[in-house]
Each structure stands twice: as C-alpha cells, then as structure tokens.
Design an enzyme around this catalytic site. Structure first.
Site, PDB file in Angstrom:
ATOM      1  N   LEU A  22      -8.400  -3.812   5.153  1.00 24.08           N
ATOM      2  CA  LEU A  22      -9.268  -2.718   5.615  1.00 24.08           C
ATOM      3  C   LEU A  22      -8.898  -1.404   4.953  1.00 24.08           C
ATOM      4  O   LEU A  22      -7.723  -1.042   4.879  1.00 24.08           O
ATOM      5  CB  LEU A  22      -9.139  -2.587   7.138  1.00 24.08           C
ATOM      6  CG  LEU A  22      -9.910  -1.447   7.799  1.00 24.08           C
ATOM      7  CD1 LEU A  22     -10.445  -1.879   9.172  1.00 24.08           C
ATOM      8  CD2 LEU A  22      -9.064  -0.175   7.946  1.00 24.08           C
ATOM      9  N   LEU A  23      -9.919  -0.712   4.493  1.00 28.64           N
ATOM     10  CA  LEU A  23      -9.749   0.648   3.945  1.00 28.64           C
ATOM     11  C   LEU A  23     -10.337   1.628   4.944  1.00 28.64           C
ATOM     12  O   LEU A  23     -11.391   1.366   5.510  1.00 28.64           O
ATOM     13  CB  LEU A  23     -10.466   0.719   2.597  1.00 28.64           C
ATOM     14  CG  LEU A  23     -10.782   2.072   1.944  1.00 28.64           C
ATOM     15  CD1 LEU A  23     -10.845   1.911   0.428  1.00 28.64           C
ATOM     16  CD2 LEU A  23     -12.089   2.674   2.455  1.00 28.64           C
ATOM     17  N   ASN A  24      -9.625   2.765   5.174  1.00 23.22           N
ATOM     18  CA  ASN A  24     -10.329   3.879   5.833  1.00 23.22           C
ATOM     19  C   ASN A  24     -10.154   5.165   5.044  1.00 23.22           C
ATOM     20  O   ASN A  24     -10.545   5.170   3.856  1.00 23.22           O
ATOM     21  CB  ASN A  24     -10.106   3.956   7.343  1.00 23.22           C
ATOM     22  CG  ASN A  24      -8.707   4.034   7.851  1.00 23.22           C
ATOM     23  OD1 ASN A  24      -7.906   3.146   7.636  1.00 23.22           O
ATOM     24  ND2 ASN A  24      -8.395   5.095   8.552  1.00 23.22           N
ATOM     25  N   ASP A  25      -9.633   6.223   5.575  1.00 19.26           N
ATOM     26  CA  ASP A  25      -9.784   7.548   4.959  1.00 19.26           C
ATOM     27  C   ASP A  25      -9.324   7.645   3.504  1.00 19.26           C
ATOM     28  O   ASP A  25      -8.280   7.093   3.141  1.00 19.26           O
ATOM     29  CB  ASP A  25      -8.923   8.578   5.711  1.00 19.26           C
ATOM     30  CG  ASP A  25      -9.058   8.504   7.199  1.00 19.26           C
ATOM     31  OD1 ASP A  25      -9.910   7.775   7.702  1.00 19.26           O
ATOM     32  OD2 ASP A  25      -8.267   9.192   7.864  1.00 19.26           O
ATOM     33  N   GLN A  41      -6.230   5.049   3.187  1.00 19.62           N
ATOM     34  CA  GLN A  41      -5.649   4.335   4.328  1.00 19.62           C
ATOM     35  C   GLN A  41      -5.952   2.855   4.159  1.00 19.62           C
ATOM     36  O   GLN A  41      -7.111   2.463   3.957  1.00 19.62           O
ATOM     37  CB  GLN A  41      -6.275   4.856   5.631  1.00 19.62           C
ATOM     38  CG  GLN A  41      -5.772   6.221   6.040  1.00 19.62           C
ATOM     39  CD  GLN A  41      -4.333   6.151   6.525  1.00 19.62           C
ATOM     40  OE1 GLN A  41      -4.067   5.713   7.620  1.00 19.62           O
ATOM     41  NE2 GLN A  41      -3.401   6.581   5.683  1.00 19.62           N
ATOM     42  N   TYR A  84      -0.018   7.478   8.021  1.00 19.39           N
ATOM     43  CA  TYR A  84      -1.375   7.955   8.279  1.00 19.39           C
ATOM     44  C   TYR A  84      -1.805   8.989   7.243  1.00 19.39           C
ATOM     45  O   TYR A  84      -1.061   9.353   6.351  1.00 19.39           O
ATOM     46  CB  TYR A  84      -1.454   8.512   9.711  1.00 19.39           C
ATOM     47  CG  TYR A  84      -1.716   7.452  10.767  1.00 19.39           C
ATOM     48  CD1 TYR A  84      -1.605   6.101  10.475  1.00 19.39           C
ATOM     49  CD2 TYR A  84      -2.069   7.810  12.058  1.00 19.39           C
ATOM     50  CE1 TYR A  84      -1.856   5.137  11.449  1.00 19.39           C
ATOM     51  CE2 TYR A  84      -2.316   6.849  13.034  1.00 19.39           C
ATOM     52  CZ  TYR A  84      -2.212   5.515  12.722  1.00 19.39           C
ATOM     53  OH  TYR A  84      -2.466   4.573  13.694  1.00 19.39           O
ATOM     54  N   SER A  85      -3.023   9.504   7.428  1.00 19.77           N
ATOM     55  CA  SER A  85      -3.679  10.291   6.367  1.00 19.77           C
ATOM     56  C   SER A  85      -2.928  11.557   5.987  1.00 19.77           C
ATOM     57  O   SER A  85      -2.177  12.129   6.775  1.00 19.77           O
ATOM     58  CB  SER A  85      -5.087  10.666   6.820  1.00 19.77           C
ATOM     59  OG  SER A  85      -5.893   9.525   6.757  1.00 19.77           O
ATOM     60  N   ASP A 144      -2.695  14.332   9.791  1.00 21.82           N
ATOM     61  CA  ASP A 144      -3.558  14.532   8.620  1.00 21.82           C
ATOM     62  C   ASP A 144      -3.316  15.871   7.920  1.00 21.82           C
ATOM     63  O   ASP A 144      -4.242  16.690   7.751  1.00 21.82           O
ATOM     64  CB  ASP A 144      -5.044  14.390   8.998  1.00 21.82           C
ATOM     65  CG  ASP A 144      -5.321  13.133   9.815  1.00 21.82           C
ATOM     66  OD1 ASP A 144      -4.535  12.175   9.706  1.00 21.82           O
ATOM     67  OD2 ASP A 144      -6.314  13.114  10.572  1.00 21.82           O
ATOM     68  N   GLU A 199      -9.767  15.540  13.524  1.00 21.82           N
ATOM     69  CA  GLU A 199      -9.025  14.809  12.501  1.00 21.82           C
ATOM     70  C   GLU A 199      -9.340  15.374  11.118  1.00 21.82           C
ATOM     71  O   GLU A 199     -10.368  16.011  10.902  1.00 21.82           O
ATOM     72  CB  GLU A 199      -9.388  13.319  12.552  1.00 21.82           C
ATOM     73  CG  GLU A 199      -9.003  12.665  13.883  1.00 21.82           C
ATOM     74  CD  GLU A 199      -9.134  11.150  13.867  1.00 21.82           C
ATOM     75  OE1 GLU A 199      -8.196  10.465  14.298  1.00 21.82           O
ATOM     76  OE2 GLU A 199     -10.191  10.650  13.436  1.00 21.82           O
TER      77      GLU A 199
END
Ligand code: FRU
Length: 460
Positions: A22-25, A41, A84-85, A144, A199
C-alpha cells in the site's frame, strides 16, 4: 511504473505506484543534485494501513521513475511502529529527511517523535533520532513535519497537530542549523469548524503571496464541498517574519474536487516551479478494502505532478509540461463531430477540449463509465462514476467561477485527472470497470457549441 512486475489489468504507467503493498502520502519531495526524488508512505507487507516505511523513487524528468531501496524503515525505539510522513531539504551537499516516528507504548498509547535522517548519496539514510519534544497543550496526534529555508538561510518547520480540546492546529518551529528547533506556537489564529486534526501542512511561498495547504480531518459536508472522508485544501495569505500566517479573507478551498485526493505536498525545483503531488487514495475504509488492485497485491497511486501557481486570488494547478513527452504520434483532432462515439486504441490518453467561446451545456462519457456533465446556466460541472463496492453511481461537482472554455484530461486504465479552465479546478478519481475494455469510448453530446477535441495516445 513497476519494473519487471506485472501488476494486473489496472497497472498504471506514468503514475507512481508501489511495486507491492500500500502507498499513501507523497513524502520528501525534492530535486537533489539535479535528480527528482519522491518518497512515499509505504506498507511493504500488505495492502492495509499497518506499519509504514518510506518508499523511494527517482527520476530525471518527473515521468519515468526508478525504484530505490526503501529509505526509512521502522527499526528504532522512536519510530518502531511506523516512519510517518515528512519532508526533505538539501543542506551542505546532504539530504535531510524530517519525518514522524510513530510509536505505541507498552499501554498501547500513541507517541509521536519528530525525527531527522541524513544522507550523503540521497539513497542511504542515517537516522539521527528525534529533534523536537512533544509540546504541552497538544495530544500525541502531532505529525508530518514540512521544512523549508527562507531567504536569510534560516529554517522553518510546520507540523500538523491536535489541541487537547480535540481541534486541529498547525505548529511552527524555527531553526538556524536544522538540529535545534524553537517552538513558535500556532501558525495561525484558530479558525472555527476546521475539524479535529490537521494533517500534512505545507506552506508554499509565491512572489508576494503564501498558500497554506493542509489536510483537515472532520469537516462537515457543505453542498458540493467536503464530500470525501477527509479533505485537502488551502488558505492564501501572508507569512510574517515572526512565523505567523495571516489568512486573506477567503474561506478554505479544496484543491481537488474529485473523489480521490489527499495529503498533497509541494516543492520548488531548480527551474523555480512549485510542483505538487497528492495521494489518490483517500477512501472510506470499506471502499478501500474493495479496491480491485488488491487482488494483484498492490493499492493506490500518487497523482501526476502538477505545477502550482498563484493567480487571481487562487491556486492554479496544471500538469507539468514534461507529460507532453508521453504523446505518441499525431493526435486525433475532431471538430464538429461531437455527437459521435470515439473509439480509441489505447488505455492511456490525454484529452483536450477547447471551445472558441464559452462551452454550452454537455455530457460526455469516458469508457462508458465516467460521466462529465456541465450546465452552462449554473456553471456547475459534475463528474459521476460507479462506486466499485456499492455499485451505485456517485458524483462530485463544483460551480466554476467563470464559464467553461477548456478542459484537459489524463486517463489511464483506472485513473482520471481532469483539469478545468486551465487548472482553476481539478477532479482526480479512480474508476474500475469489471470487464477489460481495451478501447476508450468518449461519446460527447452537447447542445450547440462544439469544441475542438484533441486526443493523444500516451505511451510510457
Ligand atoms: C495522512 C497520514 C499522515 C501520516 C501518514 C501515515 O494520510 O495520516 O498524517 O503521517 O498518513 O501513513
């Protein structure tokens, strides 16, 4: 995007996707020694939001990306449950990454650490540990970090936060050496009704104007606005020397009107362009769990890179010019044939619509799936797709500030990014069709004013 791996029928070409998981930010966007770096992420081990690392790709042209070794893994006491980001800056030939170490303590309570990692080669990073203490008056939802340098070579950092009264906020810090950070308080005075957590803050400075971009959680739906689970948008204003953001008299505006857009980050490249990437994956958990690419072992992608400008009191987003390199051969050009259904031979296309004057009302459908409708009287433009979980049709819409004259769409096997009126509005969305449709049918019915339609096949 993935090298040497088949990612199934929804494989994307010029979008950044994870090789698996999974990819996020988007994180750490930077041009370092001439090379574009995008971190993201990444859950390497599954298609859910469990432990996050920083994936890493590099590019010479913002279009062709090469996978790099994972940049940050959760392997220290201060980041053991997730890196995290965060963001990247270059200083004295080194690349500095600022990120949030996510920790669950022995009581399973959240702890957050704002951490630094440094690299000489831009590939291998040495963790230096936390550089900022938890401020009082805030919950452990603090994350972040986005860092930038001002014209006096001093450093600023904005940090997403939640106050103890459970409202969202952004903190601002100052440093002269990237190691010692001084807390300067809240970036701006409290605004009402802006949710429980902010965020991914990002302060982007244009000549004479700043834009404060952030992703508030917990906004209430207001007509066509704020219909996704979480929002990303901006305020324009002025950033003072004392580190305060003074917003203009405009409300918070969403950056993207589509279904899938969240956690955008910007950076400035050597040409002075402000470039933005967002995450095209924010969804209700049960909708996310039904994304068909999960069967192929991956989920989500970033947006195409967009050049960001400030004009007429608002942000404008345009696809970066490098995307023109993907155009193959001569385009199909259609004038006055807009009631026909157009068969296209590829799944990757760029669609350009130009009206000599303002457009009349119309509706057109892409791959018999995504419906775009415009009403010239109200100026409202609406995009409709089928929700892949509920199978119901669902829409997002915006009322344009001026009549429609131009649209530019980037289409892949399961993505559409539609730029309206030269980037004044954008719709980003995923769509999944049950059967494999090799051709793209754009059927266009309109009342009166026919556009010139230019259609390119794109090849990655
Ligand atoms: C936004 C976000 C960030 C956090 C990261 C964790 O999507 O929740 O606030 O750092 O994702 O993956």
């Amino acid at each position: 995007m993935a090298q040497n791996k088949t990612m199934g029928k929804y494989e994307l070409g010029y979008h950044i996707t994870p090789a698996k998981g999974l990819l996020n930010d988007p994180n750490g966007l930077i041009q370092f020694n001439g090379v574009y770096h995008v971190f993201y992420q990444w859950n390497q081990n599954g298609t859910t939001h469990t432990t996050k690392s920083w994936g890493h790709v590099i590019s010479d042209d913002l279009i062709h990306w090469v996978d790099q070794p994972v940049a940050l893994e959760p392997d220290q006491w201060f980041d053991k449950d997730g890196c995290y980001s965060g963001s990247a800056v270059a200083f004295e030939d080194k690349l500095y990454l600022f990120y949030t170490g996510n920790v669950r303590n022995e009581k399973n309570e959240r702890e957050s650490y704002q951490c630094l990692a440094v690299s000489k080669d831009g590939v291998h990073f040495e963790k230096k540990g936390p550089v900022i203490d938890q401020p009082s008056g805030y919950t452990a939802h603090i994350r972040d970090p986005k860092v930038w340098q001002n014209e006096n070579n001093e450093w600023w950092m904005v940090l997403g936060a939640q106050k103890e009264d459970l409202t969202g906020d952004t903190l601002i810090y100052h440093s002269t050496d990237l190691i010692d950070w001084t807390f300067k308080g809240s970036l701006m005075d409290q605004i009402e009704d802006m949710g429980f957590m902010w965020e991914c803050p990002d302060l982007t400075q244009f000549e004479g104007k700043s834009a404060f971009i952030f992703s508030p959680q917990g906004l209430t739906v207001k007509g066509d606005e704020f219909n996704n689970i979480y929002q990303s948008g901006y305020l324009t204003g002025d950033f003072t020397k004392a580190g305060k953001f003074l917003p203009d008299d405009y409300p918070f505006r969403e950056l993207d009107r589509g279904f899938e857009f969240y956690a955008p980050q910007t950076f400035q490249d050597s040409k002075g362009r402000h470039i933005l990437f967002g995450w095209m994956g924010v969804m209700e958990p049960e909708v996310e769990a039904a994304v068909p690419t999960i069967q192929d072992g991956w989920i989500h992608n970033l947006t195409i890179p967009r050049e960001l400008d400030y004009a007429n009191g608002q942000l404008i987003q345009r696809p970066v010019v490098e995307l023109e390199k993907l155009r193959q051969g001569q385009p199909q050009v259609l004038i006055g044939k807009t009631k026909e259904s157009l068969q296209l031979s590829t799944l990757q296309n760029e669609l350009l619509f130009n009206w000599k004057e303002a457009a009349g009302s119309f509706a057109f459908q892409i791959r018999n799936e995504v419906l775009v409708e415009y009403n010239q009287d109200s100026g409202r433009i609406q995009v409709t797709r089928t929700n892949w979980l509920t199978k119901k049709r669902e829409s997002r819409a915006v009322t344009l500030k001026r009549p429609l004259t131009q649209m530019q769409g980037f289409l892949e096997s399961s993505t559409l990014e539609l730029f309206i009126n030269d980037g004044e509005e954008v719709f980003s969305l995923r769509y999944f069709q049950g059967q494999e449709v090799k051709t793209v049918a754009v059927s266009f019915c309109e009342t009166g004013k026919e556009p010139e339609i230019i259609i390119y096949s794109l090849k990655h």
